[in-house]
Enzyme design. Structure first.
Site, PDB file in Angstrom:
ATOM      1  N   LYS A  38       0.814  -1.222   0.000  1.00 28.92           N
ATOM      2  CA  LYS A  38       0.000   0.000   0.000  1.00 28.92           C
ATOM      3  C   LYS A  38       0.846   1.270   0.000  1.00 28.92           C
ATOM      4  O   LYS A  38       0.396   2.317  -0.471  1.00 28.92           O
ATOM      5  CB  LYS A  38      -0.918   0.006   1.225  1.00 28.92           C
ATOM      6  CG  LYS A  38      -1.907  -1.156   1.279  1.00 28.92           C
ATOM      7  CD  LYS A  38      -3.019  -0.982   0.273  1.00 28.92           C
ATOM      8  CE  LYS A  38      -4.111  -2.034   0.442  1.00 28.92           C
ATOM      9  NZ  LYS A  38      -5.154  -1.916  -0.584  1.00 28.92           N
ATOM     10  N   GLU A  73      -9.814   5.705   3.049  1.00 25.22           N
ATOM     11  CA  GLU A  73     -10.624   4.659   3.678  1.00 25.22           C
ATOM     12  C   GLU A  73      -9.713   3.458   3.873  1.00 25.22           C
ATOM     13  O   GLU A  73      -8.704   3.321   3.178  1.00 25.22           O
ATOM     14  CB  GLU A  73     -11.802   4.301   2.775  1.00 25.22           C
ATOM     15  CG  GLU A  73     -11.519   3.265   1.698  1.00 25.22           C
ATOM     16  CD  GLU A  73     -10.459   3.685   0.705  1.00 25.22           C
ATOM     17  OE1 GLU A  73      -9.624   2.828   0.357  1.00 25.22           O
ATOM     18  OE2 GLU A  73     -10.440   4.855   0.267  1.00 25.22           O
ATOM     19  N   SER A 130       1.843  -9.661  -0.464  1.00 25.58           N
ATOM     20  CA  SER A 130       1.455  -8.246  -0.486  1.00 25.58           C
ATOM     21  C   SER A 130       1.668  -7.545   0.849  1.00 25.58           C
ATOM     22  O   SER A 130       1.820  -6.334   0.896  1.00 25.58           O
ATOM     23  CB  SER A 130      -0.006  -8.121  -0.903  1.00 25.58           C
ATOM     24  OG  SER A 130      -0.830  -8.884  -0.037  1.00 25.58           O
TER      25      SER A 130
END
Lengths: 268, 390
Positions: free
Chosen positions: B84, B106, B372
């Site tokens: 991210k 969010e 991830s």
């Protein structure tokens, strides 16, 4: 001439448009609420199709969506509600919805069923002109007016695009934000109404944030053709839970007060 | 469809109030993309602050267990603990170039919220993060991390109180405050240009994987596996390989099984619809009402998916499948025990699928799994589940 155009053509005063969520809190009570609103003097009735994820709505209307869905509301029952109102009244009816319930049903089928039930127009809150091709064709085929939103931050160069597709009236959003009751109106509203007027020959209705008679008068004085009240009506419905008679009385009184405010405005 | 179409998916299904901000964003992003100064600044942050490139790790033990050559792309080692950060840094830098004074985001699992909080802190822009109350309860550590990093976490009590509801609230905030506020979207979802912007910022995963595997093995991998919630880590690693003869497998949240109806497997079990500004596959009922989802992993607990994935599914270019909560939990333990790496529950879905895919692979076949994120945030939750089963 559509029922909406006819109503505006014959109008001698600013209109009051009132919104409720179809099926809130259940289909039968919702019909009673709609009739009370019409009896109170609303000139146009907007019926929201409840959706799980209404991103243009504030908390009051979102909660009404939740109530209606919990009460078993479906798209079929929305059309049944429209039919039931139409059997009782000639009030122009606008269906207001997020696009997904329309898309999933199919634009053509949705428009056919809406028209067949007696609806006069459709407003899709998350369908800007750029995405409205398929829906627009279906709505035209079934002679449904297509209401579009104009936002405070809509650039002037977009107005002809929106006005070119819209029919019935233009829905001018009075504040940057979601639906909901607000204390005061944006003082720039008169300038925005004038800007929309110069770009479109359609009637201009102003909504979002309007809840009091003085708001209606201010909008009418600023040159709008109609004021739209939503969250304030929905809140009355929400507050009267199980007592349909009390709810109807409160709605009638509230809508009548707002309609009187429209009549007394400077436009007369 | 006018802008941002992925084979008929995508688009800009938003209230009129967002059309001008989206146009502003698209223009600003095009300018930043072509601006060598912006790109250099981003590369510097990615290398010196975030720790790129991340390693491509050969898994000796897992390879022996599974009977093929297994590599992990280590986004878990990126600063913040997940892929991210690539996107959050890129978008926060874009926000800064646009002169925005506030960033909203969010988050589901909390990883995007943490990444945005990190980016806001280092770039000096206040951050507010919407998070469903259900997710706040199961990701308490990440809530604390966001607050520690100076971000404000805003609880969302509507709907199912998970990622979907947090996206709704963030969109409503943006509708109201678009002038000064930048909305840093966390995945390849939402209206155009977000799916493109986020994908571009995540492509670095696949670009690095490509050069790293060529260096290590002298050839491209046979298959690449990544988990798909919204789908940003998956599109990031898949994208540079789309024109290559490489099998690409996206793994969705199978929850309690697709037949149970309690899952987040949008591409496996969904139908076409419009949610959060884009046309894509969606978990919904016959009336178009969005269904509740379930996954043991907060980051995959989302009823929509990025529109580019929908295009890749329909084109048959990527195979999408799902693994269950139990399979993901087993993979969570397996990777921890065999390789000394605790994966995020999201990534555990990809690991679980690797175990299945290996059954059809030869000893010299190369399998790359996009790891991830790291699993620190999930340890408490998994301990509760495993403790409850003893």
């Amino acid at each position: 001439m559509s029922r909406i155009a006819g109503a505006f053509a014959g109008a001698k005063r600013p209109f009051l448009v009132a919104y409720l969520v179809g099926g809130d809190p259940d289909p039968a009570t919702s019909l009673a609420a709609a009739m009370a609103i019409v009896e109170g003097g609303a000139d146009i009735l907007e019926i929201g199709i409840p959706f799980t994820d209404p991103i243009a709505d504030g908390p009051v209307i979102q909660e009404a969506n939740v109530r209606a869905l919990a009460g078993g509301m479906t798209t079929d029952k929305i059309f049944a509600l429209v039919r039931a109102i139409r059997e009782r009244s000639g009030v122009p009816i606008v269906l207001m919805t997020s696009y997904n319930p329309v898309y999933v049903r199919g634009d053509a089928r949705f428009c056919h069923e809406a028209r067949d039930a007696g609806a006069d127009a459709v407003l899709i809150t998350d369908l800007p002109p750029e995405e409205s091709g398929a829906f627009d064709a279906a709505a035209r085929e079934h002679a449904l007016d297509r209401i579009f939103l104009v936002a405070p931050n809509t650039p002037p160069e977009r107005l002809p695009l929106i006005a070119g597709l819209a029919s019935g009236f233009l829905y001018l959003v009075s504040v940057q934000g979601v639906t909901g009751v607000r204390e005061s109106l944006d003082p720039a509203i008169a300038r925005r109404i004038a800007a929309v007027r110069s770009a479109a020959s359609l009637p201009v209705a102003v909504g979002f944030g309007i809840s009091r008679p003085e708001h209606v008068r201010a909008i009418a004085d600023a040159g709008a053709d109609a004021a739209i009240v939503g969250s304030a009506v929905v809140r009355i419905i929400g507050e009267h839970g199980g007592d349909a008679a009390a709810m109807q009385a409160a709605l009638r009184a509230y809508v009548a007060g707002m309609a009187v405010a429209a009549r007394r405005s400077g436009a007369l | 469809m006018n802008a941002g179409s992925f084979g008929g998916f995508g688009g800009q299904f938003v209230p009129e109030s967002l059309m001008a901000p989206l146009q502003e964003l698209a223009s600003a992003y095009e300018a930043a993309k072509a601006d060598p100064g912006f790109q250099e600044e981003l590369q510097t942050y990615l290398a010196e602050f975030a720790g790129r490139p991340t390693p491509l790790t050969f898994c000796r033990n897992l390879s022996a267990d599974l009977g093929c050559r297994v590599y992990l792309k280590r986004e878990d080692l990126l600063h913040g603990g997940a892929h991210k950060t690539n996107n959050a840094l890129g978008q926060a830098l874009l926000a800064k170039h646009m002169g925005k004074r506030r960033i909203i985001a969010e988050t589901g699992a909390g990883q995007h919220g943490v990444a945005t909080a990190i980016a806001g802190a280092v770039l000096g822009i206040p951050v507010e993060v919407y998070m469903g109350e259900t997710d706040m309860a199961r990701q308490r550590l990440n809530v604390f991390r966001m607050e520690l990093l100076g971000a404000r976490v805003i609880p969302v009590a509507t709907g199912q109180r998970t990622l979907k509801d947090a996206v709704n609230e963030a969109l409503r905030d943006w509708v109201t405050n678009a002038g000064e506020t930048y909305y840093c979207l966390g995945s390849v979802v939402g209206p155009h240009p977000y799916p493109t912007i986020v994908r571009d910022f995540q492509r670095v995963i696949g670009e690095e994987t490509r050069s790293q595997i060529l260096r290590a093995e002298g050839r491209l991998p046979d298959a690449i596996i990544a988990c798909v919630g919204g789908g940003s880590n998956a599109i990031g690693i898949f994208h540079p390989f789309l024109n290559d003869p490489v099998r690409l497998i996206g793994v969705e949240a199978g929850g309690r099984g697709l037949e149970s109806g309690e899952h987040g497997a949008t591409l496996c079990a969904g139908t076409k619809g419009v949610l959060h500004g884009a046309l894509s596959y969606l978990l919904q009922d016959a009336d178009g009402q969005v269904l509740e989802t379930h996954s043991v992993s907060a980051g995959l607990d989302y009823p929509g998916v990025g529109p580019e994935h929908s295009m890749l599914k329909d084109a048959g270019r990527v195979a999408y499948t799902a693994v269950t909560d139990d399979e993901a939990l087993a993979a969570f333990s397996l990777l921890s025990r065999r390789e000394g790496i605790v994966p995020a529950l999201e990534s555990s879905h990809a690991v679980a699928q690797a175990v299945k895919a290996a059954e059809e692979m030869e000893r010299d076949d190369i399998l790359v799994v996009n790891l991830s994120g790291r699993g620190d945030k999930d340890v408490e939750g998994v301990a509760a589940i495993m403790g409850g089963r003893r």
